[in-house]
Scaffold this active site. Structure first.
Site, mmCIF file in Angstrom:
data_model
loop_
_atom_site.group_PDB
_atom_site.id
_atom_site.type_symbol
_atom_site.label_atom_id
_atom_site.label_comp_id
_atom_site.label_asym_id
_atom_site.label_seq_id
_atom_site.Cartn_x
_atom_site.Cartn_y
_atom_site.Cartn_z
ATOM 1 C CB SER A 15 -0.812 0.018 1.328
ATOM 2 O OG SER A 15 -0.041 -0.015 2.210
ATOM 3 N N GLY A 16 2.392 1.250 -0.010
ATOM 4 C CA GLY A 16 2.992 2.254 -0.081
ATOM 5 C C GLY A 16 3.380 2.900 -1.365
ATOM 6 N N GLY A 19 4.887 0.061 -3.489
ATOM 7 C CA GLY A 19 4.104 -1.096 -3.691
ATOM 8 C C GLY A 19 2.898 -0.418 -4.520
ATOM 9 C CE1 TYR A 143 14.740 2.273 6.337
ATOM 10 C CE2 TYR A 143 16.674 2.877 5.256
ATOM 11 C CZ TYR A 143 15.416 2.329 5.015
ATOM 12 O OH TYR A 143 14.549 2.287 3.887
ATOM 13 C CE LYS A 147 14.758 -1.097 4.419
ATOM 14 N NZ LYS A 147 13.813 -1.828 3.911
ATOM 15 C CG HIS A 186 11.818 9.887 1.765
ATOM 16 N ND1 HIS A 186 10.847 8.869 2.020
ATOM 17 C CD2 HIS A 186 12.830 9.451 2.288
ATOM 18 C CE1 HIS A 186 11.523 7.702 2.659
ATOM 19 N NE2 HIS A 186 12.661 7.949 2.742
ATOM 20 C CE LYS A 194 8.898 21.658 4.815
ATOM 21 N NZ LYS A 194 10.612 21.826 4.993
HETATM 22 P P1 NAP Z 1 5.959 3.855 2.300
HETATM 23 O O1 NAP Z 1 5.084 4.637 1.305
HETATM 24 O O2 NAP Z 1 6.024 4.413 3.545
HETATM 25 O O3 NAP Z 1 5.079 2.156 2.426
HETATM 26 C C1 NAP Z 1 5.763 1.364 3.642
HETATM 27 C C2 NAP Z 1 4.807 0.148 3.265
HETATM 28 O O4 NAP Z 1 5.206 -0.804 4.613
HETATM 29 C C3 NAP Z 1 3.306 0.549 3.668
HETATM 30 O O5 NAP Z 1 2.762 -0.470 2.478
HETATM 31 C C4 NAP Z 1 3.095 0.113 5.219
HETATM 32 O O6 NAP Z 1 1.722 -0.281 5.408
HETATM 33 C C5 NAP Z 1 4.124 -1.234 5.109
HETATM 34 N N1 NAP Z 1 4.329 -1.492 6.500
HETATM 35 C C6 NAP Z 1 4.991 -0.338 7.375
HETATM 36 N N2 NAP Z 1 5.108 -0.870 8.587
HETATM 37 C C7 NAP Z 1 4.315 -2.313 8.728
HETATM 38 C C8 NAP Z 1 4.252 -3.211 9.463
HETATM 39 N N3 NAP Z 1 4.720 -3.093 10.847
HETATM 40 N N4 NAP Z 1 3.512 -4.221 9.155
HETATM 41 C C9 NAP Z 1 3.261 -4.387 7.636
HETATM 42 N N5 NAP Z 1 3.250 -3.475 6.907
HETATM 43 C C10 NAP Z 1 3.895 -2.380 7.224
HETATM 44 O O7 NAP Z 1 7.550 3.285 2.052
HETATM 45 P P2 NAP Z 1 8.151 3.109 0.956
HETATM 46 O O8 NAP Z 1 8.836 4.206 0.327
HETATM 47 O O9 NAP Z 1 7.192 2.629 -0.500
HETATM 48 O O10 NAP Z 1 9.123 1.915 0.885
HETATM 49 C C11 NAP Z 1 9.178 0.655 0.427
HETATM 50 C C12 NAP Z 1 10.648 -0.039 0.244
HETATM 51 O O11 NAP Z 1 11.573 0.668 -0.281
HETATM 52 C C13 NAP Z 1 10.953 0.087 2.186
HETATM 53 O O12 NAP Z 1 11.630 -1.289 2.311
HETATM 54 C C14 NAP Z 1 11.980 1.201 2.176
HETATM 55 O O13 NAP Z 1 12.908 0.835 3.070
HETATM 56 C C15 NAP Z 1 12.737 1.263 0.552
HETATM 57 N N6 NAP Z 1 13.212 2.161 0.051
HETATM 58 C C16 NAP Z 1 12.496 3.590 0.043
HETATM 59 C C17 NAP Z 1 13.021 4.545 -0.402
HETATM 60 C C18 NAP Z 1 12.365 5.892 -0.564
HETATM 61 O O14 NAP Z 1 13.129 6.755 -0.766
HETATM 62 N N7 NAP Z 1 11.007 5.951 -0.313
HETATM 63 C C19 NAP Z 1 14.174 4.595 -0.814
HETATM 64 C C20 NAP Z 1 15.163 3.402 -0.784
HETATM 65 C C21 NAP Z 1 14.478 2.160 -0.166
HETATM 66 P P3 NAP Z 1 0.434 0.772 5.647
HETATM 67 O O15 NAP Z 1 0.398 1.254 4.359
HETATM 68 O O16 NAP Z 1 -0.665 0.135 6.070
HETATM 69 O O17 NAP Z 1 1.074 1.642 6.664
HETATM 70 O O1 GFB Z 2 14.701 12.174 1.427
HETATM 71 P P1 GFB Z 2 15.663 12.890 2.654
HETATM 72 O O2 GFB Z 2 14.688 13.057 3.958
HETATM 73 O O3 GFB Z 2 16.565 11.498 3.322
HETATM 74 O O4 GFB Z 2 16.366 13.975 2.249
HETATM 75 P P2 GFB Z 2 18.002 11.379 2.744
HETATM 76 C C1 GFB Z 2 17.146 14.686 3.114
HETATM 77 C C2 GFB Z 2 17.816 16.017 2.104
HETATM 78 O O5 GFB Z 2 16.893 17.009 1.963
HETATM 79 C C3 GFB Z 2 18.640 16.562 3.441
HETATM 80 C C4 GFB Z 2 17.031 18.045 2.545
HETATM 81 O O6 GFB Z 2 19.808 17.117 2.645
HETATM 82 C C5 GFB Z 2 17.808 17.622 3.881
HETATM 83 O O7 GFB Z 2 18.319 18.646 4.429
HETATM 84 N N1 GFB Z 2 15.783 18.672 2.789
HETATM 85 C C6 GFB Z 2 15.477 19.833 2.692
HETATM 86 C C7 GFB Z 2 14.699 17.915 3.381
HETATM 87 N N2 GFB Z 2 14.122 19.788 2.933
HETATM 88 C C8 GFB Z 2 13.752 18.991 3.596
HETATM 89 C C9 GFB Z 2 12.310 18.805 3.997
HETATM 90 O O8 GFB Z 2 11.456 19.483 3.888
HETATM 91 N N3 GFB Z 2 12.238 17.300 4.224
HETATM 92 C C10 GFB Z 2 13.100 16.491 4.171
HETATM 93 N N4 GFB Z 2 13.087 15.263 4.572
HETATM 94 N N5 GFB Z 2 14.327 16.747 3.693
HETATM 95 C C11 GFB Z 2 16.973 8.909 3.384
HETATM 96 C C12 GFB Z 2 17.089 8.229 4.544
HETATM 97 O O9 GFB Z 2 18.003 9.937 3.750
HETATM 98 O O10 GFB Z 2 17.479 8.219 2.285
HETATM 99 C C13 GFB Z 2 15.417 7.587 4.253
HETATM 100 O O11 GFB Z 2 16.828 8.789 5.666
HETATM 101 C C14 GFB Z 2 15.632 6.756 2.737
HETATM 102 O O12 GFB Z 2 15.344 6.699 5.089
HETATM 103 C C15 GFB Z 2 16.528 7.589 1.797
HETATM 104 O O13 GFB Z 2 16.398 5.442 3.126
HETATM 105 C C16 GFB Z 2 16.831 7.016 0.599
HETATM 106 O O14 GFB Z 2 18.240 11.185 1.582
HETATM 107 O O15 GFB Z 2 19.033 12.179 3.530
#
Ligand code: NAP
Ligand code: GFB
Length: 321
Positions: A15-16, A19, A143, A147, A186, A194
């Site tokens: 659902s994320g 996904g 985290y 991972k 993120h 914003k």
């Molecule tokens: P997301 O939008 O926050 O979605 C997280 C998903 O995990 C949702 O479906 C959530 O379900 C589910 N979830 C969380 N806690 C759970 C629990 N206790 N039991 C069952 N389900 C649970 O995150 P996303 O960005 O899609 O991330 C997906 C994967 O990509 C993660 O493994 C993350 O670490 C990885 N990833 C993300 C990024 C990024 O920039 N977003 C970058 C690199 C890797 P609900 O909807 O019900 O809460």
């Molecule tokens: O996406 P983000 O939060 O995660 O980006 P990371 C952070 C960068 O964006 C920093 C700037 O340099 C922040 O100073 N930034 C500017 C902001 N404005 C904002 C704002 O309003 N919100 C946020 N969040 N950042 C992540 C991990 O690190 O890497 C995550 O923490 C994930 O879990 C991702 O795995 C891939 O890139 O720093």
């Protein structure tokens, strides 16, 4: 007579952001092949921190394949406040999913790591061989360690049982269905919300930090397409980085300009340097991916940001924020 099911894919975290992108590729881009069943789980189907609920949901669906996305996820500032919960929840979720998959005879598991788990002190570009070469950045050490253990556990399942449990390493992902929270999201999703709000209220946008850090962004739909390829074709246990080329990396300031352009925001942009910059960069190599898929086309960043902004505006009432 009902046709035989050849592959039943369970997507945890279905659902994320990621996904939903896979669901789109499967159902809207003909990603689903004949004889396949796809199940997309949310935390409402099972809290995967709990092993009893994890087993129950695997018993219910009896998957042959698992794409494991479920995780406690957040932007930099949530990590800085909650490293302990990120560590504990993700250790439990990952062990419950992998061990239950093993116990129930799942053929293949594709789990999701992240480029933020690589060592902080490193040479660039980072590649797949460097995951365990030193401590990760302090902002998200909880985290990152959880991972990293997925990679260790995958190797152990292979050594002991010959299982094909592997992992992907995306860089920063964004797109429709992201978490657009201004505090916990993120960077791109937070800046989109914003900027939209600032335009409505006639106020400046406050970007956290200096705007100098650099990031490689991958659009969720591109990632969804690549994850389907990994599920079907990728034979290694070692993980693979899924991202755009190093030359596509942009500064947060440049990303902010793209968001402002997409939302037609002409107001003031302020940089709040009292807030942490986090990791200055984590430039990752996609050479391994390119060896396998030299012709894969990534959506241009400006175009993907525009599509994401349009989705956010059109779905403002239902968007996570
Ligand atoms: P997301 O939008 O926050 O979605 C997280 C998903 O995990 C949702 O479906 C959530 O379900 C589910 N979830 C969380 N806690 C759970 C629990 N206790 N039991 C069952 N389900 C649970 O995150 P996303 O960005 O899609 O991330 C997906 C994967 O990509 C993660 O493994 C993350 O670490 C990885 N990833 C993300 C990024 C990024 O920039 N977003 C970058 C690199 C890797 P609900 O909807 O019900 O809460
Ligand atoms: O996406 P983000 O939060 O995660 O980006 P990371 C952070 C960068 O964006 C920093 C700037 O340099 C922040 O100073 N930034 C500017 C902001 N404005 C904002 C704002 O309003 N919100 C946020 N969040 N950042 C992540 C991990 O690190 O890497 C995550 O923490 C994930 O879990 C991702 O795995 C891939 O890139 O720093």
């Amino acid at each position: 007579m009902a046709s035989e099911v050849k592959m039943r894919v369970l997507v945890t975290g279905g659902s994320g952001l990621v996904g939903k992108a896979i669901e789109y590729v499967v159902h809207q881009e003909a990603g689903k092949l004949e004889g396949e069943e796809w199940i997309f789980l949310s935390s409402k189907d099972a809290d995967l921190v709990d092993v009893v609920q994890t087993r129950a949901v695997f018993e219910k669906y009896r998957p042959t394949h698992v794409i494991h996305l479920a995780a406690k996820v957040g932007g930099l500032y949530l990590h800085m406040m909650e490293n302990l919960q990120f560590l504990r929840d993700n250790i439990r979720i990952n062990d419950n999913v992998l061990q239950t998959a093993h116990e129930m005879g799942v053929t293949k598991v594709v789990s999701c790591l992240s480029s933020c788990i690589f060592p902080d002190k490193t040479t660039y570009p980072i590649d797949e061989t460097m995951i365990h070469n030193g401590p990760p950045h302090d902002s998200n050490f909880g985290y990152s360690h959880a991972k990293r253990m997925i990679d260790v556990q995958n190797r152990a399942y292979f050594k002991q049982y010959g299982h094909h449990y592997t992992a992907i390493i995306p860089t920063n992902v964004f797109g429709p269905h992201d978490n657009f929270s201004m505090e916990n999201g993120h960077v791109l999703s937070a800046l989109i919300n914003k900027t939209y709000t600032a335009k409505k209220e006639g106020t400046p946008v406050k970007v956290c930090g200096s705007g100098a850090p650099r990031r490689q962004f991958i659009y969720a739909l591109d990632l969804g397409r690549l994850i389907l390829w990994v599920l079907r074709e990728y034979k290694e246990i070692d993980p693979i980085i899924l991202t755009v080329g190093e030359e596509e990396e942009v500064s947060i300031k440049e990303a902010m300009h793209m968001v402002a352009k997409a939302l037609d925001f002409t107001g003031e942009v302020l940089f709040d340097t009292t807030k942490s910059d986090g990791q200055m960069k984590k430039t990752a190599s996609n050479v391994k991916l390119r060896r396998y898929l030299p012709d894969f086309t990534f959506t241009p960043l400006e175009e993907a940001i525009k599509t994401t902004c349009d989705w956010f505006v059109a779905n403002y009432d239902i968007a996570r924020k």
